[in-house]
Design a protein around this motif. Structure first.
Motif, PDB file in Angstrom:
ATOM      1  N   SER A  70       0.809  -1.216   0.000  1.00  0.00           N
ATOM      2  CA  SER A  70       0.000   0.000   0.000  1.00  0.00           C
ATOM      3  C   SER A  70       0.842   1.265   0.000  1.00  0.00           C
ATOM      4  N   LEU A  71       2.162   1.119   0.048  1.00  0.00           N
ATOM      5  CA  LEU A  71       3.054   2.265   0.117  1.00  0.00           C
ATOM      6  C   LEU A  71       3.520   2.671  -1.271  1.00  0.00           C
ATOM      7  N   GLU A  72       3.491   3.978  -1.541  1.00  0.00           N
ATOM      8  CA  GLU A  72       3.990   4.501  -2.799  1.00  0.00           C
ATOM      9  C   GLU A  72       5.136   5.453  -2.493  1.00  0.00           C
ATOM     10  N   TYR A  73       6.323   5.075  -2.907  1.00  0.00           N
ATOM     11  CA  TYR A  73       7.501   5.890  -2.641  1.00  0.00           C
ATOM     12  C   TYR A  73       7.563   7.026  -3.653  1.00  0.00           C
ATOM     13  N   THR A  74       7.596   8.235  -3.166  1.00  0.00           N
ATOM     14  CA  THR A  74       7.531   9.409  -4.034  1.00  0.00           C
ATOM     15  C   THR A  74       8.759  10.305  -3.939  1.00  0.00           C
ATOM     16  N   ILE A  75       9.616  10.076  -2.974  1.00  0.00           N
ATOM     17  CA  ILE A  75      10.792  10.932  -2.767  1.00  0.00           C
ATOM     18  C   ILE A  75      12.024  10.067  -2.554  1.00  0.00           C
ATOM     19  N   SER A  76      13.102  10.417  -3.244  1.00  0.00           N
ATOM     20  CA  SER A  76      14.378   9.725  -3.079  1.00  0.00           C
ATOM     21  C   SER A  76      15.444  10.742  -2.698  1.00  0.00           C
ATOM     22  N   MET A  77      16.272  10.386  -1.729  1.00  0.00           N
ATOM     23  CA  MET A  77      17.372  11.254  -1.306  1.00  0.00           C
ATOM     24  C   MET A  77      18.673  10.466  -1.385  1.00  0.00           C
ATOM     25  N   ARG A  78      19.582  10.951  -2.222  1.00  0.00           N
ATOM     26  CA  ARG A  78      20.873  10.271  -2.415  1.00  0.00           C
ATOM     27  C   ARG A  78      21.878  10.834  -1.421  1.00  0.00           C
ATOM     28  N   VAL A  79      22.417   9.958  -0.591  1.00  0.00           N
ATOM     29  CA  VAL A  79      23.291  10.397   0.492  1.00  0.00           C
ATOM     30  C   VAL A  79      24.553   9.546   0.544  1.00  0.00           C
ATOM     31  N   SER A  80      25.497   9.998   1.326  1.00  0.00           N
ATOM     32  CA  SER A  80      26.760   9.281   1.520  1.00  0.00           C
ATOM     33  C   SER A  80      26.660   8.376   2.739  1.00  0.00           C
ATOM     34  N   SER A  81      26.970   7.102   2.557  1.00  0.00           N
ATOM     35  CA  SER A  81      26.932   6.169   3.681  1.00  0.00           C
ATOM     36  C   SER A  81      27.944   6.567   4.757  1.00  0.00           C
ATOM     37  N   LYS A  82      29.083   7.120   4.343  1.00  0.00           N
ATOM     38  CA  LYS A  82      30.101   7.517   5.314  1.00  0.00           C
ATOM     39  C   LYS A  82      29.592   8.669   6.178  1.00  0.00           C
ATOM     40  N   MET A  84      26.443   9.386   6.771  1.00  0.00           N
ATOM     41  CA  MET A  84      25.342   8.889   7.595  1.00  0.00           C
ATOM     42  C   MET A  84      25.864   8.080   8.784  1.00  0.00           C
ATOM     43  N   ALA A  85      26.861   7.248   8.539  1.00  0.00           N
ATOM     44  CA  ALA A  85      27.421   6.411   9.606  1.00  0.00           C
ATOM     45  C   ALA A  85      28.157   7.253  10.635  1.00  0.00           C
ATOM     46  N   LEU A  86      28.804   8.319  10.170  1.00  0.00           N
ATOM     47  CA  LEU A  86      29.536   9.186  11.092  1.00  0.00           C
ATOM     48  C   LEU A  86      28.582   9.975  11.986  1.00  0.00           C
ATOM     49  N   ALA A  87      27.450  10.399  11.433  1.00  0.00           N
ATOM     50  CA  ALA A  87      26.513  11.232  12.187  1.00  0.00           C
ATOM     51  C   ALA A  87      25.580  10.424  13.070  1.00  0.00           C
ATOM     52  N   SER A  88      25.237   9.203  12.632  1.00  0.00           N
ATOM     53  CA  SER A  88      24.212   8.420  13.324  1.00  0.00           C
ATOM     54  C   SER A  88      24.699   7.014  13.625  1.00  0.00           C
ATOM     55  N   GLU A  89      24.707   6.654  14.882  1.00  0.00           N
ATOM     56  CA  GLU A  89      25.109   5.301  15.251  1.00  0.00           C
ATOM     57  C   GLU A  89      24.084   4.270  14.781  1.00  0.00           C
ATOM     58  N   VAL A  90      22.834   4.706  14.623  1.00  0.00           N
ATOM     59  CA  VAL A  90      21.812   3.793  14.117  1.00  0.00           C
ATOM     60  C   VAL A  90      22.103   3.434  12.669  1.00  0.00           C
ATOM     61  N   PHE A  91      22.388   4.436  11.833  1.00  0.00           N
ATOM     62  CA  PHE A  91      22.745   4.156  10.444  1.00  0.00           C
ATOM     63  C   PHE A  91      24.079   3.415  10.354  1.00  0.00           C
ATOM     64  N   ARG A  92      24.996   3.717  11.257  1.00  0.00           N
ATOM     65  CA  ARG A  92      26.285   3.021  11.248  1.00  0.00           C
ATOM     66  C   ARG A  92      26.092   1.523  11.449  1.00  0.00           C
ATOM     67  N   ALA A  93      25.220   1.172  12.382  1.00  0.00           N
ATOM     68  CA  ALA A  93      24.940  -0.240  12.615  1.00  0.00           C
ATOM     69  C   ALA A  93      24.152  -0.843  11.453  1.00  0.00           C
ATOM     70  N   MET A  94      23.215  -0.068  10.925  1.00  0.00           N
ATOM     71  CA  MET A  94      22.354  -0.560   9.853  1.00  0.00           C
ATOM     72  C   MET A  94      23.145  -0.875   8.591  1.00  0.00           C
ATOM     73  N   LEU A  95      24.213  -0.125   8.342  1.00  0.00           N
ATOM     74  CA  LEU A  95      24.978  -0.267   7.106  1.00  0.00           C
ATOM     75  C   LEU A  95      26.166  -1.216   7.238  1.00  0.00           C
ATOM     76  N   GLN A  96      26.299  -1.861   8.369  1.00  0.00           N
ATOM     77  CA  GLN A  96      27.350  -2.859   8.504  1.00  0.00           C
ATOM     78  C   GLN A  96      27.018  -4.093   7.667  1.00  0.00           C
TER      79      GLN A  96
END
Length: 374
Positions: A70-82, A84-96
């Motif tokens: 039921s979800l329609e994705y309408t927005i995409s944001m291209r970001v740097s994994s480095k 994101m990982a440096l700023a957020s410990e949640v993303f750092r763990a998620m991207l391992q």
């Protein structure tokens, strides 16, 4: 619907996807999408060295798959994994790699998509500008409701250190609005914002106003869906009820005393003592009815605020027989002030209650939250 794209890093290797929910409002930020919430919770826990949750069952997976249809994705944001990982410990763990599918996908394909159906894209846009150093695109002032959405994401992804300079700037720019805030929903947002951004003065003020102006339903159905710790809401309700009960106790004690066997009036003409007390009692009871002061059958006084009860108590008039001016039967030696000191005594008791008024302290609330999470 066309996909709106935002690029924060042309060489970015992670695509964050945001969506709208067809046929209903966006999933609330308190309950969240089961799949994404579980993934983020596990990411946060893995960073703290806590053992992962067990994998979801086949039935749960099927349920999540049905939800995603039921979800329609309408927005995409291209970001740097480095970044994101440096700023957020949640993303750092998620991207391992070898832990979550996003990290494994990034390791094997050099890019990864992360769906964030519960997150507000406007708020995330501002945070990503901070994370990627796009300072020209960062607003210097943010209105309260958007700031509250940003606070949700900061707390969710543990971005407090990354945004501390800007969060202080944003709160400073609108803190004067708190001093004149009477909207209970806005106070709720202020409590959330000040708690997440560690703003002691604003937190104390917002919770103080909430204790004074909230009803028993504060934090319940109809309130904004915000992840405010339960211990804070419970403390607000506890202090609200404590104060209202104490104010009503003064009123009830006065009524019971005037109905008792001993006369408060001690005039020398003993035959009129009971009449004086009866008149005082009648004036109080009539005043209570006119001002809406009553003992609710529900001990939580669900529809009354402390501010209302205190203001009405201050407006309540006391009138006794001896208070009537120019009566020949009243001798100066018999008169000891309005209702023979009853009003004065009650005002002193109200002042003692008022002296205890105040808000919650941020340090105490954080300690209570930690204690409850153990």
């Amino acid at each position: 619907m066309a996909l709106t794209q935002h690029v924060f890093d042309r060489n970015g290797d992670v695509f964050l996807l945001f969506c709208t929910v067809e046929g209903s409002e966006k999933v609330d930020i308190q309950s969240g999408s089961e799949e994404v919430t579980e993934r983020e919770d596990r990411a946060a826990e893995s960073e703290d060295g806590i053992e992962f949750h067990k994998p979801a069952s086949d039935q749960t997976t099927k349920t999540k798959s049905a939800q995603s249809d039921s979800l329609e994705y309408t927005i995409s944001m291209r970001v740097s994994s480095k970044h994101m990982a440096l700023a957020s410990e949640v993303f750092r763990a998620m991207l391992q790699p070898n832990t979550f599918k996003e990290g494994t996908e990034l390791a094997t394909s050099a890019t990864a998509e992360i769906s964030l159906p519960d997150d507000d894209p406007d708020a995330f846009l501002i945070l990503l500008n901070i994370i990627h150093g796009q300072t020209r695109d960062i607003p210097r002032k943010v209105e309260l409701l958007l700031l509250s959405k940003i606070a949700v994401l900061v707390d969710k992804y543990r971005l407090h250190k990354a945004v501390i300079f800007f969060s202080d700037t944003w709160v400073d720019a609108i803190t004067s609005e708190l001093q004149v805030c009477h909207d209970i929903d806005h106070l709720y947002h202020w409590i959330h914002v000040s708690y997440v951004f560690s703003r002691e003065d604003e937190f104390n003020t917002a919770t103080s106003y909430a204790i004074a102006r909230s009803t028993a339903s504060f934090g319940g159905v109809g309130m904004p869906l915000l992840p405010i710790p339960a211990c804070i809401l419970e403390d607000i309700k506890t202090y609200r009820l404590r104060d209202i009960s104490a104010i009503y106790q003064i009123l009830h004690s006065s009524i019971e005393g005037l109905q008792g066997p001993e006369n408060r009036c001690q005039r020398r003409d003993s035959g009129l003592r009971a009449d004086c007390d009866a008149m005082t009692l009648g004036s109080i009871l009539r005043g209570c009815k006119a001002l809406g002061l009553y003992q609710s059958p529900d001990p939580t006084y669900p529809q009354q605020t402390r501010e209302f009860v205190m203001n009405q108590m201050n407006a309540l008039e006391y009138r006794g027989l001896c208070d009537q001016a120019n009566r020949p039967s009243v001798q100066e030696s018999d008169y000891r002030g309005p209702t023979h000191g009853l009003r004065e005594n009650n005002d002193e008791k109200l002042d003692a209650i008022r002296a205890k008024f105040g808000g919650l302290f941020l340090k105490d609330s954080r300690q209570a939250r930690m204690k409850n999470s153990i």
